[in-house]
Scaffold this motif. Structure first.
Motif, mmCIF file in Angstrom:
data_model
loop_
_atom_site.group_PDB
_atom_site.id
_atom_site.type_symbol
_atom_site.label_atom_id
_atom_site.label_comp_id
_atom_site.label_asym_id
_atom_site.label_seq_id
_atom_site.Cartn_x
_atom_site.Cartn_y
_atom_site.Cartn_z
ATOM 1 N N SER A 120 0.839 -1.195 0.000
ATOM 2 C CA SER A 120 0.000 0.000 0.000
ATOM 3 C C SER A 120 0.876 1.248 0.000
ATOM 4 O O SER A 120 2.101 1.183 0.173
ATOM 5 N N THR A 121 0.241 2.398 -0.219
ATOM 6 C CA THR A 121 0.924 3.685 -0.131
ATOM 7 C C THR A 121 0.149 4.587 0.821
ATOM 8 O O THR A 121 -0.948 4.245 1.289
ATOM 9 N N LEU A 122 0.689 5.760 1.090
ATOM 10 C CA LEU A 122 0.038 6.735 1.963
ATOM 11 C C LEU A 122 -0.812 7.732 1.173
ATOM 12 O O LEU A 122 -1.227 8.757 1.714
ATOM 13 N N GLU A 123 -1.053 7.426 -0.084
ATOM 14 C CA GLU A 123 -1.755 8.365 -0.961
ATOM 15 C C GLU A 123 -3.093 8.806 -0.380
ATOM 16 O O GLU A 123 -3.463 9.984 -0.436
ATOM 17 N N CYS A 124 -3.859 7.872 0.181
ATOM 18 C CA CYS A 124 -5.184 8.199 0.703
ATOM 19 C C CYS A 124 -5.108 9.212 1.835
ATOM 20 O O CYS A 124 -5.994 10.056 1.992
ATOM 21 N N PHE A 125 -4.008 9.170 2.618
ATOM 22 C CA PHE A 125 -3.922 10.002 3.816
ATOM 23 C C PHE A 125 -3.423 11.413 3.520
ATOM 24 O O PHE A 125 -3.269 12.216 4.434
ATOM 25 N N PHE A 126 -3.177 11.707 2.249
ATOM 26 C CA PHE A 126 -2.911 13.085 1.846
ATOM 27 C C PHE A 126 -4.221 13.811 1.514
ATOM 28 O O PHE A 126 -4.198 14.991 1.208
ATOM 29 N N SER A 127 -5.326 13.094 1.564
ATOM 30 C CA SER A 127 -6.634 13.664 1.253
ATOM 31 C C SER A 127 -7.553 13.522 2.464
ATOM 32 O O SER A 127 -7.756 12.406 2.966
ATOM 33 N N SER A 128 -8.114 14.630 2.924
ATOM 34 C CA SER A 128 -9.037 14.565 4.069
ATOM 35 C C SER A 128 -10.305 13.804 3.696
ATOM 36 O O SER A 128 -10.880 13.098 4.525
ATOM 37 N N ASN A 129 -10.743 13.919 2.455
ATOM 38 C CA ASN A 129 -11.947 13.198 2.026
ATOM 39 C C ASN A 129 -11.747 11.689 2.075
ATOM 40 O O ASN A 129 -12.629 10.940 2.499
ATOM 41 N N CYS A 130 -10.576 11.243 1.636
ATOM 42 C CA CYS A 130 -10.296 9.804 1.626
ATOM 43 C C CYS A 130 -10.212 9.269 3.051
ATOM 44 O O CYS A 130 -10.773 8.214 3.373
ATOM 45 N N ALA A 131 -9.506 10.006 3.922
ATOM 46 C CA ALA A 131 -9.388 9.568 5.314
ATOM 47 C C ALA A 131 -10.755 9.546 5.991
ATOM 48 O O ALA A 131 -11.086 8.620 6.742
ATOM 49 N N ASN A 132 -11.587 10.557 5.702
ATOM 50 C CA ASN A 132 -12.925 10.601 6.304
ATOM 51 C C ASN A 132 -13.793 9.444 5.820
ATOM 52 O O ASN A 132 -14.650 8.947 6.555
ATOM 53 N N THR A 133 -13.587 9.004 4.579
ATOM 54 C CA THR A 133 -14.337 7.856 4.065
ATOM 55 C C THR A 133 -14.030 6.609 4.880
ATOM 56 O O THR A 133 -14.918 5.824 5.219
ATOM 57 N N ASP A 163 -5.861 14.763 10.595
ATOM 58 C CA ASP A 163 -5.373 15.803 9.692
ATOM 59 C C ASP A 163 -4.636 15.152 8.529
ATOM 60 O O ASP A 163 -3.813 14.237 8.738
ATOM 61 N N PRO A 164 -4.898 15.563 7.296
ATOM 62 C CA PRO A 164 -4.193 14.951 6.154
ATOM 63 C C PRO A 164 -2.707 15.253 6.193
ATOM 64 O O PRO A 164 -2.266 16.256 6.774
ATOM 65 N N LEU A 165 -1.916 14.372 5.595
ATOM 66 C CA LEU A 165 -0.476 14.596 5.501
ATOM 67 C C LEU A 165 -0.210 15.822 4.630
ATOM 68 O O LEU A 165 -0.936 16.097 3.672
ATOM 69 N N ASN A 166 0.858 16.528 4.956
ATOM 70 C CA ASN A 166 1.162 17.798 4.293
ATOM 71 C C ASN A 166 2.111 17.564 3.122
ATOM 72 O O ASN A 166 3.272 17.188 3.315
ATOM 73 N N LYS A 167 1.642 17.796 1.905
ATOM 74 C CA LYS A 167 2.477 17.599 0.719
ATOM 75 C C LYS A 167 3.571 18.650 0.587
ATOM 76 O O LYS A 167 4.545 18.441 -0.141
ATOM 77 N N SER A 168 3.412 19.792 1.270
ATOM 78 C CA SER A 168 4.380 20.878 1.120
ATOM 79 C C SER A 168 5.662 20.637 1.906
ATOM 80 O O SER A 168 6.657 21.323 1.702
ATOM 81 N N ILE A 169 5.659 19.656 2.817
ATOM 82 C CA ILE A 169 6.864 19.359 3.590
ATOM 83 C C ILE A 169 7.869 18.641 2.687
ATOM 84 O O ILE A 169 7.537 17.614 2.088
ATOM 85 N N PRO A 170 9.102 19.174 2.566
ATOM 86 C CA PRO A 170 10.098 18.531 1.696
ATOM 87 C C PRO A 170 10.376 17.090 2.126
ATOM 88 O O PRO A 170 10.510 16.801 3.318
ATOM 89 N N SER A 171 10.438 16.200 1.168
ATOM 90 C CA SER A 171 10.694 14.798 1.465
ATOM 91 C C SER A 171 11.237 14.114 0.222
ATOM 92 O O SER A 171 10.905 14.477 -0.907
ATOM 93 N N GLN A 172 12.065 13.091 0.447
ATOM 94 C CA GLN A 172 12.561 12.288 -0.654
ATOM 95 C C GLN A 172 11.510 11.265 -1.105
ATOM 96 O O GLN A 172 11.652 10.655 -2.154
ATOM 97 N N LEU A 173 10.479 11.098 -0.293
ATOM 98 C CA LEU A 173 9.447 10.112 -0.584
ATOM 99 C C LEU A 173 8.237 10.796 -1.205
ATOM 100 O O LEU A 173 7.931 11.939 -0.875
ATOM 101 N N SER A 174 7.563 10.088 -2.079
ATOM 102 C CA SER A 174 6.348 10.622 -2.702
ATOM 103 C C SER A 174 5.121 9.968 -2.074
ATOM 104 O O SER A 174 5.233 9.019 -1.284
#
Length: 368
Positions: A120-133, A163-174
């Motif tokens: 799996s990936t953390l993609e869903c947790f970058f979206s508040s709608n997905c996490a709320n689902t 709270d959704p994960l913050n995409k603006s935080i610099p990271s080597q991971l996508s």
């Protein structure tokens, strides 16, 4: 795991070099050790056909009166029924909310929870709608027999909030990096090691009183120590010439000193006729310890590459201070010698140590 043990006094460069090798080995070996630990539990579960509590590998088929209420474990099918968990635990499929047919992006289920989590990936947790689902349908899968509820309604208030994960935080991971890859790296993007002298990096605490006014029974406070080594370039200690000393340049000597514990360095400019006692007094004062200088005791540990010089031995104990003297730190047998008599010359390197009765008393008191 490698350790650094030495009976020799190491230079700073040698110590840092050996420590860095150990740190590099630790960084390389720790993830490998962790990955080995993660391999065994899934294999044991699969080999012993132990069902997952989530019913992702086996489902239970309940019997009735016709078959004596016998129930059976039925392997879960994946890939449109073409494979099952008795053949392999490597099968998986997207995680969906069955009734409305919602697909949760990046989330996968497999025969074992760990198998699905790793791909799996953390993609869903970058979206508040997905996490709320996810939180909206938590009650949808909580029936003891894993059956789906008949009259399910969405909750008016979510049982959890994230709270959704913050995409603006610099990271080597996508957002599409596999969680298994993150786990294998212990959730660490970068290892950083910083070598430095402990005393040099200590915060300084200033008290509203002079250094000479600390009481004799004042307990040591490492954060209150202000060592000149932490205040810029290596200091120069110049011992004043007495009136009866020759001012000849040939009589002047310059050598380096270093405190054995705090790594305090200094360059000393002195006269051959100065006595060891005068040198010790200057070393004690320039250590900047938060105790009266008159209480300090100094010992010359060694002169580099001059092993045949007289040892600085402990003089006989005296009076009420007898129990406060520690032979590891206190000398005195060479205090009467002049620097020239003792054998100090230009370019020598001297190692010394300093202690105070306040420190010795504090270290001997049990902690309650």
């Amino acid at each position: 795991m490698a350790t650094l043990v030495s009976t020799l006094l190491l230079s700073r460069d040698v110590f840092e070099s050996q420590a860095n090798v150990i740190i590099k080995q630790l960084i390389k070996q720790t993830p490998l050790d962790f990955q080995r630990l993660m391999v065994s539990p899934p294999l044991l579960l699969a080999a012993n056909l132990i069902p997952s509590v989530f019913g992702t590998d086996w489902s239970i088929e309940y019997g009735n009166a016709s078959n004596g209420y016998l129930f059976r474990n039925i392997p879960r099918l994946y890939a449109n029924g073409t494979c099952n968990c008795t053949v392999s635990t490597n099968f998986h499929e997207p995680l969906t909310v069955v009734s409305p047919g919602l697909i949760l992006p990046g989330l996968v289920i497999g025969c074992l929870p760990m198998d699905g989590l790793r791909v799996s990936t953390l993609e869903c947790f970058f979206s508040s709608n997905c996490a709320n689902t996810i939180f909206s349908y938590l009650q949808y899968y909580t029936s003891p027999d894993k059956s789906y509820p008949v009259n399910f309604t969405l909750p008016g208030v979510l049982p959890l909030f994230l709270d959704p994960l913050n995409k603006s935080i610099p990271s080597q991971l996508s957002s599409t990096t596999l969680i298994g890859a993150i786990i294998d790296e212990l959730f660490i993007e970068n290892f950083r090691s910083k070598m430095g002298n402990i005393v040099r990096n200590m915060p300084t605490k200033i008290y509203n009183q002079n250094e000479s006014s600390f009481p004799d029974n004042d307990p040591p406070d490492p954060t209150r120590i202000r060592c000149p080594a932490s205040m810029g370039p290596e200091p120069i200690i110049s011992i004043p010439i007495d009136a009866d000393m020759s001012d000849s340049v040939e009589k002047r000597i310059q050598f380096r000193v270093r405190h054995a514990s705090t790594d305090f360095p200094a360059t000393v400019i002195a006269h051959q006729d100065h006595k060891i006692a005068a040198l010790k007094l200057c070393l004690i004062e320039h250590m900047g310890m938060p105790f009266p200088s008159k209480d300090g005791k100094c010992k010359i540990l060694m002169i580099w590459n001059k092993p045949d010089l007289l040892r600085d031995e402990l003089l006989s104990a005296y009076g009420e201070n007898e129990l406060e003297i520690d032979q590891r730190f206190v000398g005195g047998s060479i205090d009467h010698l002049k620097l020239g008599e003792y054998g100090l010359q230009n370019g020598d390197f001297l190692m010394f140590t300093v202690t105070f009765p306040q420190l010795l008393r504090a270290s001997s008191n049990p902690i309650t």
